[in-house]
Structure formats: structure tokens, C-alpha cells
Design a protein around this motif. Sequence first.
Motif, mmCIF file in Angstrom:
data_model
loop_
_atom_site.group_PDB
_atom_site.id
_atom_site.type_symbol
_atom_site.label_atom_id
_atom_site.label_comp_id
_atom_site.label_asym_id
_atom_site.label_seq_id
_atom_site.Cartn_x
_atom_site.Cartn_y
_atom_site.Cartn_z
ATOM 1 N N LYS B 259 0.863 -1.186 0.000
ATOM 2 C CA LYS B 259 0.000 0.000 0.000
ATOM 3 C C LYS B 259 0.891 1.225 0.000
ATOM 4 O O LYS B 259 1.654 1.438 0.935
ATOM 5 C CB LYS B 259 -0.848 0.021 1.278
ATOM 6 N N VAL B 260 0.806 2.005 -1.049
ATOM 7 C CA VAL B 260 1.603 3.225 -1.155
ATOM 8 C C VAL B 260 0.632 4.399 -1.081
ATOM 9 O O VAL B 260 -0.318 4.457 -1.853
ATOM 10 C CB VAL B 260 2.368 3.261 -2.496
ATOM 11 N N THR B 261 0.854 5.301 -0.105
ATOM 12 C CA THR B 261 -0.076 6.405 0.081
ATOM 13 C C THR B 261 0.664 7.738 0.016
ATOM 14 O O THR B 261 1.538 8.004 0.844
ATOM 15 C CB THR B 261 -0.774 6.283 1.455
ATOM 16 N N ASP B 262 0.326 8.535 -0.969
ATOM 17 C CA ASP B 262 0.876 9.899 -1.114
ATOM 18 C C ASP B 262 2.400 9.922 -1.015
ATOM 19 O O ASP B 262 2.973 10.833 -0.422
ATOM 20 C CB ASP B 262 0.297 10.835 -0.042
ATOM 21 N N LEU B 263 3.040 8.917 -1.580
ATOM 22 C CA LEU B 263 4.488 8.835 -1.453
ATOM 23 C C LEU B 263 5.167 9.893 -2.319
ATOM 24 O O LEU B 263 4.837 10.058 -3.494
ATOM 25 C CB LEU B 263 4.968 7.444 -1.870
ATOM 26 N N VAL B 264 6.120 10.584 -1.718
ATOM 27 C CA VAL B 264 6.937 11.537 -2.471
ATOM 28 C C VAL B 264 8.380 11.058 -2.403
ATOM 29 O O VAL B 264 8.916 10.839 -1.318
ATOM 30 C CB VAL B 264 6.836 12.956 -1.887
ATOM 31 N N PRO B 274 3.131 13.368 -5.333
ATOM 32 C CA PRO B 274 2.776 12.199 -4.532
ATOM 33 C C PRO B 274 2.086 11.098 -5.355
ATOM 34 O O PRO B 274 1.329 11.414 -6.260
ATOM 35 C CB PRO B 274 1.825 12.786 -3.492
ATOM 36 N N VAL B 275 2.363 9.860 -5.008
ATOM 37 C CA VAL B 275 1.828 8.717 -5.724
ATOM 38 C C VAL B 275 1.143 7.798 -4.721
ATOM 39 O O VAL B 275 1.686 7.554 -3.651
ATOM 40 C CB VAL B 275 2.953 7.951 -6.438
ATOM 41 N N SER B 276 -0.033 7.323 -5.079
ATOM 42 C CA SER B 276 -0.701 6.315 -4.257
ATOM 43 C C SER B 276 -1.042 5.129 -5.137
ATOM 44 O O SER B 276 -1.549 5.305 -6.243
ATOM 45 C CB SER B 276 -1.997 6.876 -3.656
ATOM 46 N N LEU B 277 -0.757 3.944 -4.669
ATOM 47 C CA LEU B 277 -1.222 2.753 -5.382
ATOM 48 C C LEU B 277 -1.226 1.562 -4.446
ATOM 49 O O LEU B 277 -0.702 1.620 -3.334
ATOM 50 C CB LEU B 277 -0.405 2.483 -6.647
ATOM 51 N N GLU B 278 -1.830 0.501 -4.920
ATOM 52 C CA GLU B 278 -2.049 -0.655 -4.070
ATOM 53 C C GLU B 278 -1.866 -1.902 -4.927
ATOM 54 O O GLU B 278 -2.279 -1.934 -6.079
ATOM 55 C CB GLU B 278 -3.499 -0.593 -3.560
ATOM 56 N N THR B 312 3.472 7.384 2.921
ATOM 57 C CA THR B 312 3.782 6.131 3.602
ATOM 58 C C THR B 312 3.786 4.965 2.624
ATOM 59 O O THR B 312 3.130 4.999 1.585
ATOM 60 C CB THR B 312 2.745 5.808 4.699
ATOM 61 N N VAL B 313 4.527 3.937 3.006
ATOM 62 C CA VAL B 313 4.529 2.674 2.283
ATOM 63 C C VAL B 313 4.311 1.594 3.322
ATOM 64 O O VAL B 313 4.960 1.600 4.371
ATOM 65 C CB VAL B 313 5.882 2.408 1.586
ATOM 66 N N SER B 314 3.377 0.683 3.061
ATOM 67 C CA SER B 314 3.251 -0.431 3.998
ATOM 68 C C SER B 314 3.233 -1.744 3.245
ATOM 69 O O SER B 314 2.791 -1.827 2.092
ATOM 70 C CB SER B 314 2.027 -0.263 4.880
ATOM 71 N N LEU B 315 3.758 -2.750 3.902
ATOM 72 C CA LEU B 315 3.883 -4.079 3.311
ATOM 73 C C LEU B 315 3.201 -5.045 4.270
ATOM 74 O O LEU B 315 3.606 -5.133 5.438
ATOM 75 C CB LEU B 315 5.364 -4.417 3.148
ATOM 76 N N GLY B 476 6.240 12.060 -12.870
ATOM 77 C CA GLY B 476 6.209 11.858 -11.429
ATOM 78 C C GLY B 476 4.835 11.694 -10.825
ATOM 79 O O GLY B 476 4.700 11.543 -9.615
ATOM 80 N N ARG B 477 3.782 11.743 -11.649
ATOM 81 C CA ARG B 477 2.425 11.587 -11.110
ATOM 82 C C ARG B 477 1.734 10.449 -11.826
ATOM 83 O O ARG B 477 2.061 10.114 -12.958
ATOM 84 C CB ARG B 477 1.599 12.868 -11.347
ATOM 85 N N ILE B 478 0.698 9.911 -11.162
ATOM 86 C CA ILE B 478 -0.129 8.914 -11.825
ATOM 87 C C ILE B 478 -1.172 9.652 -12.637
ATOM 88 O O ILE B 478 -1.894 10.509 -12.136
ATOM 89 C CB ILE B 478 -0.774 7.981 -10.790
ATOM 90 N N THR B 479 -1.230 9.349 -13.949
ATOM 91 C CA THR B 479 -2.162 10.068 -14.812
ATOM 92 C C THR B 479 -3.341 9.203 -15.211
ATOM 93 O O THR B 479 -4.259 9.680 -15.857
ATOM 94 C CB THR B 479 -1.455 10.559 -16.083
ATOM 95 N N GLY B 480 -3.312 7.937 -14.865
ATOM 96 C CA GLY B 480 -4.442 7.095 -15.229
ATOM 97 C C GLY B 480 -4.345 5.736 -14.587
ATOM 98 O O GLY B 480 -3.269 5.314 -14.156
ATOM 99 N N SER B 481 -5.470 5.046 -14.502
ATOM 100 C CA SER B 481 -5.501 3.753 -13.854
ATOM 101 C C SER B 481 -6.664 2.960 -14.440
ATOM 102 O O SER B 481 -7.789 3.478 -14.515
ATOM 103 C CB SER B 481 -5.661 3.995 -12.344
#
Lengths: 304, 510, 355
Positions: B259-264, B274-278, B312-315, B476-481
Motif C-alpha cells: 500500500k503506497v499512500t501519497d508517497l513523495v 505524490p503517488v498512491s497505489l495498491e 507512507t509505504v506499507s507491506l 512523477g504523477r499517476i495520470t491514469g488507472s
Amino acid sequence: MIALDVLLDPALLQSIPRFLTPILLAALGGALCERAGVFNIGLEGFILTGAFCAVLGAFFFGSPVMGAISAMAGGVLMALIFAEFHLRRPGDPIVVSIAINLLAAGLTLYLLSAIFGVTGAFRDPGIQGFAMIHIPVVRDIPVIGQLFSGQSPLYYIALVVAVAMHFFFRFHRLGLRMRAAGENPQGLVVGGVDPRIVRLYALVACGMLCGLAGAQLSIANVTLFVDNMSAGRGWIAVVAVLLTRGNPLAVLGIALVFGFVDSLSFRVQGYGAPQQFTDMMPYLATLAVLIGLSFWRKTRQTRA
Amino acid sequence: MSGWIALSNITVRFGALTAVDAVSLDVDKGEIHAVVGENGAGKSTIMNVLFGLLVPDEGTIAIGGTPHAWKTPQDAIAHGIGMVHQHFMLQDSMTVLENVVLCAEPVNRLGIVDFATARAKLEDIIATYGIRSRLDARVADLSVSERQVVEILKVLYREAEVLILDEPTAVLTPQETRSLFEILANFKAAGKAIVIITHKLDEVMEVADTVSVMRGGRLVSSGPREATSKDEIARGIIGGDLPAPRARGPYAPGAPVLKVTDLVARGEGRPVGPVSLEVRKGEIVGVAAVAGNGQAELIETIVGLRRSAGGTVSLDGQDLAGKDVAARRALGLSYIPTDRQRVGLALEARVSENALIGREMESRFRRGLFQIGSQIDAFAREVIARYRIKVAGPRAKTSSMSGGNKQKLVVGRELSRETPLVIAENPTWGVDIGAIDFIHGELVRMRDAGHAILLVSTEIDEILALSDRIVVMFEGRITGSFAASDADRFEIGALMTSHGSGGIQTRDAS
Amino acid sequence: MMATDTGFAARLGPWVAVIAWLFAILLVLMIAVGASLDQAVSGFFNGAFGGRNSAYLMTTIGRSALIIGMALAVLISFRAGLYNIGGEGQLVVGGIVAALVGIYLPGPGPMVLAVGILAAMAAASLWAVLAGALQVYLGVPLLIGSLLLNYPARYISSYLVGHPFRDVAAGLPQTHMVPQGAWIPNFPGTRLDMGIILVLLAAVFTIVYAYRTVPGYRTRMNGLAPDFARASGLPVKRLVFQTLAMSGAIAGLVGAIAVFGVHYRFSDGMLVQPLYAWTGIIAVLMVGMVPWAVPLSGFFFAAVQTGAAGMERTAGIPKEIGLIMQAAIILFVASRLAVVNLAGSARGEGNDDRA
């Protein structure tokens, strides 16, 4: 303002160029190598050879100009050895540099006893050193006068080379190619230019400049040659090159700082500090500059 | 009947290896000639011969009936041959103008470069062919496709009549590819000869006039495009039938693993994010991006190689903040890096030493502080057998293996750790088709077994072939999913080069 | 590059050329000072291996102990990709600490010796770690930081023996002698001290460490491919400090041996002038960082130096010919082997973006 008093002390200002010049000349040579992609940490050996050859030329031809010319020839000889083993053969530049430094240390002492029959040092009234150049009008201006008049001709040469090199890297064909040889040499290969030739030019010019640095030590600051005369200045020049990544104007700035610290510690010695501590100052100053710059880069990055 | 450029019976040997074996090739003015084949088929090698970078052991080059023997690229350039290399040969710190004139500088007697003349000539070229370029921009600030334009300008500036492009579309999005082809069509109309080295058959069918297929250093076929078909070319490349499409289990994602939340991430110059993904159990999430758009920084930050500047990053529910690479790996992360030569392997070390890394403290490999060589070799042999690595043995030098086998060693070492999360960064970059197939199979097998896989690739085809979900990054940003089933190449391509039309595109089914 | 079908003679060829070059250089140098060839040759062999009761041979062995020791210190750090060229400073720090402990620590001789050696190793170790800290925390490249630290070590020790701890009566800038009880004993019937045993123990330790242990493996991987080591989760920072501490400790041991086994005191420049540290570096580079070959090359370079001294005695050739020979050998041999790639890894300064 006692501090300002010390800083503007005429004798202090007058002595800055004599400390600055050898480091500046050598570091400018190192800058050429750095930009052209030659990791040359053998500047120490180049300078030492230059210092010896300068005395040789100044003694046998009785002229400081001939001394400077033979110093350049000596530096170029070392540069050619460097090129042979690093460019033509695949020798690692650090290994070659270390060997060059040892070779210079051995060769100068060997020739000292072979030619002059002395060990350790050679001093003789027959060595014709450079006369200082006094510039009318300028010499009477406070501060400027001390910094820019009454100095060795090699000092003025060094200043001109620093500025000229700045434009050389921007507007000269060879300067552009040197930058390419350092940055992406493959780009030269596909353009049909052998980067090793470009680097050879850089090395040879570096040999000349380091030779002049040596000449400043042995036939301008004093007129004699002693064992290990370069005394670590080549390493300080290497640091100046690494810090500035070979930018000639920045090299000039750094050399100014080192020259200032050197002359300051030379003055402090006059006030009775043990000589060993003043001898140590340039190296500690170099370390301090290295550390300070890395902090500066760090904070700049964090803010970005 | 031979063409304007005639390569006849070219043979190039590297030691015992024959890279190009008696190949003859004709190229004509006003045509686009595609040379296709696998990595190692010899297509780049023969073009390097034409460009003068390699001197052939046998064979001749003739232009317009006159035979030539190049000693250096300078000779080839002087006769109107220009090449755009796969890896650009530009100087990042220099401007476009400086790059273009480098090695062909107009100078006065003192060697001072006459930039004004060069600029005028270049502006002329730009106008003639409808190219767009900023002459005073530093190359470091340009995108990949803009850099490619600089390489093309270099060739035109030298008045080349023949343009060789080595894998020109490998780094481009579909849109950028299209505009490249438009430029090439202008060159063709102007009577220039164009050679494209590629392995993308769709593009070949779209633009080529002539297609030459190479395999194992030999020319398999050469002829007009109309006379052949995509399937026939593909069979020629592989030398047999195409592998069957891969079977994969049903898509049944489980609990989130990464879980990646607003990671810079800290970048060179500007930060990334910031990037968020799961990424969940049993799914492959593909990150599509043109090289240099922050995906490398993102991955390095997740792995612990780069400091984060926020988020944050969590595993598996554990926060990774403040943990180093070793701690993150111990928590259940494996990493297949892009650069196997420097980051994935120690080339000068033995195969067994590379296989062991990360496991050296396991009790079966040591007695106290002393290593147990026989156990280490036995383990290396297992990896070699399990991942079908072709190598002399566990004690062989790693640098002695081919690219594909090196990559299999990295993949084998990392996948055999069986961690909940696998991060694969361009896992098939520069390897042969057999190894690509094998590595893709292993990644899908891991996904079917319930591992979470984060795949980063610059190749849209690879992303489309493997992913369950696709995330697109740009600057550096997520532009689509997207869910993979909804993905469209052109839409992905558009998002890879722009911030999209207002906000993030999301068409996530789940 | 394929050497498949080249015969033995073809492979020997380049080496014959190297040797021919070296002899040509030597010959030119000798002619320059008008020395006779056979005097030079016999002077060399006598100086390196001869003497009454093999006294010169013992000198060679004694010197090779110091050179091999410094070479081992270099080897440990270079193999880890850590270009610690500050061995000289570490050696000097070890030497001065050993001398001061030896002179001022009361107690039975053997205990003073043991404490002196350990203190020298600890102090030199710290000096090396300081260079490491400059790299890890302050971004000063080790190659430069370790070298620059040579100079403070040199000048501080020079000050100490020139002022506070000077043996004023002796006239020269040097300390008093350490008590005889704390000397490293000589081998019976010779003038060779047993320090070489300590060095050989250090050599065995280094070789076993390099090839057989887990930290040795990690160190080696870090040296071969630093990015690989980082990405694989090796404790890179700890490896830096651990390795430099060991490297410095060995240099300190050498300093202690020089004090307790050879000079029995510390005099200004005694560890700098003979270029032990630099000779150690080239002894390692000449054999391409292969551990078992280091003792051999260390002995070889010691023989070159003592042989050169012999040439000076018998043929009047300045002994600096030894330095020139060393430099020429390293140029020809190392540029042929080309197995070392120091520059590539030495350039990388700590990138602060990276954790």
C-alpha cells in the motif's frame, strides 16, 4: 575591526598570489583532464617534475623563461607517460597516477644526485629565478596593488588561462569535444572522433600547466629545489578540481580560498605558532571546504 | 539487380562467434527498409558495419556502384550515411545546437565554433522537414522523443542521404511513434533512404516498403512488404512456430500486500509524486511510463534505496518508514532491478555468489562466520536447474553468461525467495524471445500462486500482456488507472505523455 | 581477445617486452651516472640478499614485513571497493601511539609491548574510521579524505616528537627509546626481529577472512558491485566502518612493529620517508588484489629497495633508482593486467538522495 585589519594586512595580501598560483595552475590542468574524462590524480608528480625541470632550465640556460619552458617540457613528458599507460594501454588511471607520483619522486632525486651530485636539495646562485612584475599606477592602489602588482609572471598567466579556459569550453571546437569526451565519449566515437586523442590533448595541456605550477614553486617563490617540493599541493589541486567539477572560474575561486588560508597560516607562524600546525593548515582547510560544500549541496537538495 | 546501397557477403566475427554470416542487403533511395530479428540476430551489427563502427571480416559495401571500405564512422558520414543509435549518444549538459554541431563544427582559423552559421543551417532543415525542436534547450531537459529528434537533426545536419534508425520506437509512445513516422515519410518523399531496425511487426507492416528478416546472423528473407505477411515474418524471426498464448488463472485478487499512500520520492531536481497505489495478492499491477518519468525513483523509494520526502509505504500492514533495504526484504519483498549489469548482479563474481546474496546469513550456508562452500554450490545448482539457466556451473564467472541467462539468474534468485511482494522493473529488457517467454511465464505463475506483483515497464506490450490492472505515470504523477480489460494502447500512450484531460483517468472495474 | 589458439610463446611475448623495457630504462639511468653494469648487478643482489651473515637479506625480510603489512591493510579495504590511500597517516598514528605507550606505560616489558601494539592498532583504526565517517556522513570521497588525513597525522606526530616528547639530549626530533624489555625479540643469532611473525599472522587472517567468511563475502560483493550490494540489502555502511577499522588496525600493527622491533623509538619521518604505505599499495596493485600473492610481491618490492641501496653502496648509483624501478614495474605490469578498475568506483561520491 581587528579581523578586517588582519585580512587587509598588505603583507598578507602580497603573499596570497605566491600560494595561490601553483594550486591554480595545477588545478586548471586538472580541470582539463576532468572535463575530458581523464581521472588524473597524478598532478602531484607532474608538479614535482616541473619544479625540478624549472631549476634545471633556469640553471643551465641562465634564464627563468627557459626554466619555465623546460618545466612545461617536464610536465608534458609525465603527461605522455600517463597517456601511454592509460590511453593507449588500458591502465587504470588511479594506478597510473600513483606510479607517476612515485616516478616523479624517484626521478627528481635520482637526477638531482646524478646531475648536481647533491642529495635532498639543490641551491645555487646560478639558478635564475623570475623577477616580480611591478605595474605602475596599479601598485599604488591599496589592496588591488598588493594583489595585482609585484607578482611573478606565472601568476598573471594563471589568471589569464583561467578566464580563457572558461570560453574555451564554450566556444572552441576542442573545448566542446573535451566536454563530450568527459560526458559521453561514445557520442564522439559515432561522430568519427577518437575520444582518446581529445584526452591526449587535455593531458598534454595539463602537463604544461602543472609544469608551470612547479616552476612557480622552484624559480619564482624561491630559487632552489628540495626533495618532495610539491608537498601535497597536487592533491589540493585534485580536490579543487573535484569540488568544481572542472569549471575553470570556480577553480579560480577555490584556489583563491586556499591561497588565502595558506598565506594566513604563513602569517600566523610569525606570531609564534609551531611550524607543524601552520604546515597542517592547508590540508585542514581543504577538508573543511570539502565538508562545507557537501553540506551546502545537501541543503540545496532538500529544499528542491 | 542491386540497389543504390549494396552490402554483399558481409561477415563479422567476434572471436569464436560469428555475429553476421555472409549477409547481402540492398537499400534504395526513397524507400523505408525494415530489418527485423531477435536480439542477437545481427541486425545492429550489420548496420554498424554500414555506418563504419565495425570493420567487417569479409564482404564489401558499395554505394551507387562504387565500392567503399570504411575505416571509421567519419568515412561513412562523409559519404552521406547517418545513424540514430538505440541508446542516444547525446551530451546532456550541452544545448541542442551544441550537440548537433559536435564533431562537425564550422570553425574559423583559431578553432572557434561559428554557431551563427550552424544555427541558420539548422533552422533551414527544421523548416524543410516540419520538425519541431528548441535549439537552445539543454538536452538534459528534453523528453525522450525530443532527444530522438536531436539525433535525427544531427544526421540531417551532416547532409545524410541514408538514415539508419536502431529501434527508434522502443522508447516512444504510440503517438510519438506516429509523428516519427510522419517525419520519416517526409524524408522518403525527399528521396532519402531509410533503414529501420526493429522487432515490432505492427510498425513494420505500417511503414516499411521492404522487409529483411535476420536470424542467428543470417539473412532469412528480404523482399517487398506486399509480398509477405506478419505471420510469415514472425515465423522467420523465430525460426519456427509462435509460442501458444499463455494460460493464466482467473483474476481473484486478495488482501492488499503493498500500500503506497501519497508517497513523495526525492528526485534529481524535482521530487517525484505524490503517488498512491495498491497491489493485492494474486494480481499483477503494471506501471506504464516512458523512461525518466519517476517510476525508477518510486521503485527505489519502495525498496528502500532512496529516501522518501513524504507519504507512507506499507507491506502486509507493516509501515516501512525508517526501515532499510535489508529490513524491507526480510519483511517480504523481492526486487528485480532494470539494470542487471550493475544493480542485479556482480558480474565479476561467481554465479554461486550472485545466487547466494541476501541468503548468506541463513544457517545452512554457514558455520559461525565461516561459509560452507558445498552448500552454496548446491543451492546455486538448484537455481540453475529450476530456472533453466545455461551456464558452465556454479563456479563460472557471471559475466560469461548471455544477457537472457543473466536475467534468469536475477529472476530465479528473487522469485525463489517466494516473498508476498515481487517488484519487477523492466524484467525482460534486452533479452531474447525465449527468455522473455520464460520470465513472463514465471511472473504469471507467481501471480497465480497468490503473490502480489508490481511490474514496471516502458514497453506497453509487456504491460498489456501481463497486467491485471494498469497504472500510467507521467512526470512523477499517476495520470491514469485501468482494469486491464478496459485498457486501450492509444489511451495509455496519451496518458504517458500528458496529464490527461483534467484529473486522473480512472476506469477501475473493481 | 580470445586466447584459444595462441601458443605459450605468443603469451610470453608481451612479458618479455616488458622486461626488456625495464632493463632498457635501468641501463639508461646507470649510464647517466657512469656506473659499471656488473658492479651494479652484484651490488643489487648483495644489497637485497647478501651481506655478512646474510645481514642484508635480514634487512630485506625485515623491510618486507612492514611493506607486506601495509599491503594487507590496503588489500582489505581495496577489495571492499574502499580506496583508503591514507595508510601512511594510519601507520604514523599507530607508530607514535606505540612509542608513547612504550615509553610512558610502567609495567613488565611484555605487557607494555602487548598494550602498545593494541593501542597502536586501536588508534590507527580510529584514524581510518574517521576517513570513513567523512565519506559516509559528510560526503568527502574516501580516496581524497583518507589521503588528506595523512598530513595532519604527519605534522601532529612531528610536533609531538619535536616538542613535548622530544629526547632533547639526542638533538634530533625523536622520542626517547622504549625500554629494552618491551622490544620485539630477534630471531636467535640474527638481527631480524620477530615482527614478521605478526605480519604473517595478519596475512593468514586476511586471506581466510577474504575467502572463507561471511563478512569477507559481503565485503567482496560490495567491492565488485556497490549498487548490487546496496540493492541486495547488505549493510553497506557497517561494512565501510568494519573494513576500514580492520585496515587501519593492520596499519597500526605495522607502526607498532616498526617501533618495538626496528627503531625502538619514534623519530620524525621514519615511517613516511621510506614510503612504506605507497609501496604497500603498489604491491597490491601489481598482483591485481589477489591475496595469496601479496606477501610475494611485498617481498619483491622490499628487495628492489634494499637492492637499490646496495647499488648505491657498491656502484655509486643513487638509491632512488629503486623508486623509479618500482614505478616502471607498476606502470608496465598493472597496465597489462587491467584487472583493477579503481577509478570507476572512486569517483562516485555519496549520493545524498539515497538512503
